[in-house]
Design a protein around this motif. Structure first.
Motif, PDB file in Angstrom:
ATOM      1  N   ALA A  55    -150.102-120.466  24.515  1.00 36.09           N
ATOM      2  CA  ALA A  55    -149.325-119.542  25.355  1.00 36.09           C
ATOM      3  C   ALA A  55    -148.009-119.092  24.693  1.00 36.09           C
ATOM      4  N   PRO A  56    -147.247-119.988  24.072  1.00 33.50           N
ATOM      5  CA  PRO A  56    -145.992-119.524  23.458  1.00 33.50           C
ATOM      6  C   PRO A  56    -146.221-118.479  22.360  1.00 33.50           C
ATOM      7  N   GLU A  57    -147.329-118.575  21.657  1.00 31.08           N
ATOM      8  CA  GLU A  57    -147.629-117.579  20.615  1.00 31.08           C
ATOM      9  C   GLU A  57    -148.016-116.245  21.244  1.00 31.08           C
ATOM     10  N   LEU A  58    -148.708-116.304  22.383  1.00 27.25           N
ATOM     11  CA  LEU A  58    -149.225-115.081  23.006  1.00 27.25           C
ATOM     12  C   LEU A  58    -148.128-114.189  23.591  1.00 27.25           C
ATOM     13  N   VAL A  59    -146.970-114.734  23.866  1.00 33.20           N
ATOM     14  CA  VAL A  59    -145.903-113.899  24.437  1.00 33.20           C
ATOM     15  C   VAL A  59    -145.051-113.238  23.349  1.00 33.20           C
ATOM     16  N   LYS A  60    -145.222-113.669  22.116  1.00 36.67           N
ATOM     17  CA  LYS A  60    -144.398-113.132  21.022  1.00 36.67           C
ATOM     18  C   LYS A  60    -144.670-111.645  20.840  1.00 36.67           C
ATOM     19  N   ASN A  61    -143.612-110.885  20.627  1.00 37.41           N
ATOM     20  CA  ASN A  61    -143.702-109.446  20.329  1.00 37.41           C
ATOM     21  C   ASN A  61    -144.386-108.652  21.444  1.00 37.41           C
ATOM     22  N   ARG A  62    -144.308-109.140  22.678  1.00 39.29           N
ATOM     23  CA  ARG A  62    -144.870-108.407  23.812  1.00 39.29           C
ATOM     24  C   ARG A  62    -143.725-107.915  24.687  1.00 39.29           C
ATOM     25  N   LEU A  63    -143.667-106.618  24.910  1.00 36.57           N
ATOM     26  CA  LEU A  63    -142.669-106.079  25.816  1.00 36.57           C
ATOM     27  C   LEU A  63    -143.388-105.680  27.094  1.00 36.57           C
ATOM     28  N   ILE A  64    -143.193-106.442  28.144  1.00 40.69           N
ATOM     29  CA  ILE A  64    -143.896-106.230  29.410  1.00 40.69           C
ATOM     30  C   ILE A  64    -142.974-105.473  30.357  1.00 40.69           C
ATOM     31  N   SER A  65    -143.427-104.312  30.826  1.00 40.98           N
ATOM     32  CA  SER A  65    -142.607-103.598  31.806  1.00 40.98           C
ATOM     33  C   SER A  65    -143.053-104.033  33.204  1.00 40.98           C
ATOM     34  N   GLY A  66    -142.106-104.173  34.089  1.00 39.86           N
ATOM     35  CA  GLY A  66    -142.404-104.663  35.434  1.00 39.86           C
ATOM     36  C   GLY A  66    -141.943-106.098  35.575  1.00 39.86           C
ATOM     37  N   ARG A  67    -142.162-106.648  36.760  1.00 40.95           N
ATOM     38  CA  ARG A  67    -141.660-107.981  37.095  1.00 40.95           C
ATOM     39  C   ARG A  67    -142.708-109.046  36.770  1.00 40.95           C
ATOM     40  N   VAL A  68    -142.275-110.071  36.094  1.00 44.38           N
ATOM     41  CA  VAL A  68    -143.182-111.145  35.659  1.00 44.38           C
ATOM     42  C   VAL A  68    -142.847-112.410  36.444  1.00 44.38           C
ATOM     43  N   PHE A  69    -143.871-113.014  37.006  1.00 44.56           N
ATOM     44  CA  PHE A  69    -143.701-114.230  37.806  1.00 44.56           C
ATOM     45  C   PHE A  69    -144.370-115.382  37.054  1.00 44.56           C
ATOM     46  N   MET A  70    -143.599-116.408  36.754  1.00 47.78           N
ATOM     47  CA  MET A  70    -144.145-117.533  35.996  1.00 47.78           C
ATOM     48  C   MET A  70    -144.648-118.615  36.949  1.00 47.78           C
ATOM     49  N   SER A  71    -145.921-118.903  36.804  1.00 40.98           N
ATOM     50  CA  SER A  71    -146.576-120.031  37.461  1.00 40.98           C
ATOM     51  C   SER A  71    -146.920-119.772  38.923  1.00 40.98           C
ATOM     52  N   SER A  72    -147.963-118.982  39.107  1.00 37.59           N
ATOM     53  CA  SER A  72    -148.486-118.740  40.458  1.00 37.59           C
ATOM     54  C   SER A  72    -149.516-119.786  40.860  1.00 37.59           C
ATOM     55  N   VAL A  73    -150.094-120.514  39.886  1.00 37.37           N
ATOM     56  CA  VAL A  73    -151.108-121.536  40.222  1.00 37.37           C
ATOM     57  C   VAL A  73    -150.788-122.865  39.517  1.00 37.37           C
ATOM     58  N   SER A  74    -149.507-123.165  39.407  1.00 33.45           N
ATOM     59  CA  SER A  74    -149.064-124.434  38.805  1.00 33.45           C
ATOM     60  C   SER A  74    -147.550-124.505  38.992  1.00 33.45           C
ATOM     61  N   ASP A  75    -146.950-125.550  38.467  1.00 30.65           N
ATOM     62  CA  ASP A  75    -145.496-125.614  38.385  1.00 30.65           C
ATOM     63  C   ASP A  75    -145.153-125.657  36.901  1.00 30.65           C
ATOM     64  N   ALA A  76    -144.400-124.672  36.447  1.00 25.49           N
ATOM     65  CA  ALA A  76    -144.070-124.555  35.020  1.00 25.49           C
ATOM     66  C   ALA A  76    -143.304-125.763  34.505  1.00 25.49           C
ATOM     67  N   TYR A  77    -142.684-126.525  35.428  1.00 29.45           N
ATOM     68  CA  TYR A  77    -141.879-127.693  35.029  1.00 29.45           C
ATOM     69  C   TYR A  77    -142.432-128.989  35.602  1.00 29.45           C
ATOM     70  N   GLN A  78    -143.762-129.037  35.790  1.00 31.46           N
ATOM     71  CA  GLN A  78    -144.373-130.312  36.191  1.00 31.46           C
ATOM     72  C   GLN A  78    -144.220-131.322  35.039  1.00 31.46           C
ATOM     73  N   PRO A  79    -144.441-132.619  35.288  1.00 30.46           N
ATOM     74  CA  PRO A  79    -144.093-133.650  34.299  1.00 30.46           C
ATOM     75  C   PRO A  79    -144.655-133.452  32.881  1.00 30.46           C
ATOM     76  N   ILE A  80    -145.863-132.915  32.747  1.00 36.19           N
ATOM     77  CA  ILE A  80    -146.443-132.766  31.404  1.00 36.19           C
ATOM     78  C   ILE A  80    -145.617-131.821  30.524  1.00 36.19           C
ATOM     79  N   GLU A  81    -144.815-130.974  31.154  1.00 37.49           N
ATOM     80  CA  GLU A  81    -143.966-130.049  30.391  1.00 37.49           C
ATOM     81  C   GLU A  81    -142.933-130.804  29.538  1.00 37.49           C
ATOM     82  N   LYS A  82    -142.547-131.994  29.976  1.00 39.87           N
ATOM     83  CA  LYS A  82    -141.601-132.790  29.166  1.00 39.87           C
ATOM     84  C   LYS A  82    -142.173-133.022  27.774  1.00 39.87           C
ATOM     85  N   GLU A  83    -143.462-133.250  27.729  1.00 35.84           N
ATOM     86  CA  GLU A  83    -144.118-133.567  26.459  1.00 35.84           C
ATOM     87  C   GLU A  83    -144.557-132.301  25.713  1.00 35.84           C
ATOM     88  N   LEU A  84    -145.219-131.381  26.403  1.00 37.10           N
ATOM     89  CA  LEU A  84    -145.826-130.232  25.725  1.00 37.10           C
ATOM     90  C   LEU A  84    -144.842-129.103  25.430  1.00 37.10           C
TER      91      LEU A  84
END
Ligand code: SF4
Length: 126
Positions: A63-92
């Motif tokens: 995922a971090p590679e896929l957002v590189k050099n992308r200019l998205i117009s409009g509103r972007v909402f992070m994590s509609s089917v998860s929590d972006a800061y759930q515990p595994i995020e500490k590691e990954l």
């Protein structure tokens, strides 16, 4: 992590949405360790087939590679089917690396119940 971790590679990370107030969603994780009883995203368990909601997390490792050099117009909402800061995020650190790589003009909202979000408060996208 007690839950099963499924590591995948995604073809695309921005998905069009009709959710109110946003045009795109980004879900670097699907599934959620928090397993809230009121979670509206439980339907994803049936769709994914990994087991009951709260017993697994899918992590889109590129995922971090896929957002590189992308200019998205409009509103972007992070994590509609998860929590972006759930515990595994500490590691990954997928969320952190996405924020580092996202175009700084992105109109981004993040929904989380975790104070791990404070770890990334110095990243200039906020
Ligand atoms: S934190 Fe959000 S995505 Fe995770 S289980 Fe709770 S309501 Fe669902």
């Amino acid at each position: 992590m007690k839950q099963k971790l499924i590591q995948t590679q995604a073809k695309e990370i921005f998905t069009r949405t009709k959710l109110p107030g946003c045009d795109w969603v980004i879900n670097q994780y699907v599934g959620c360790e928090h397993n809230c009883s009121y979670c509206y995203a439980r339907f994803m368990a049936r769709w994914k087939g990994y087991g009951d909601w709260g017993t697994w997390v899918e992590a889109k490792m590129n995922a971090p590679e896929l957002v590189k050099n992308r200019l998205i117009s409009g509103r972007v909402f992070m994590s509609s089917v998860s929590d972006a800061y759930q515990p595994i995020e500490k590691e990954l650190k997928l969320t952190r690396r996405i924020l580092e790589n996202l175009d700084k003009k992105t109109n981004l909202s993040i929904l989380t119940k975790s104070d791990l979000v404070l770890r990334d408060s110095e990243i200039s996208i906020f």
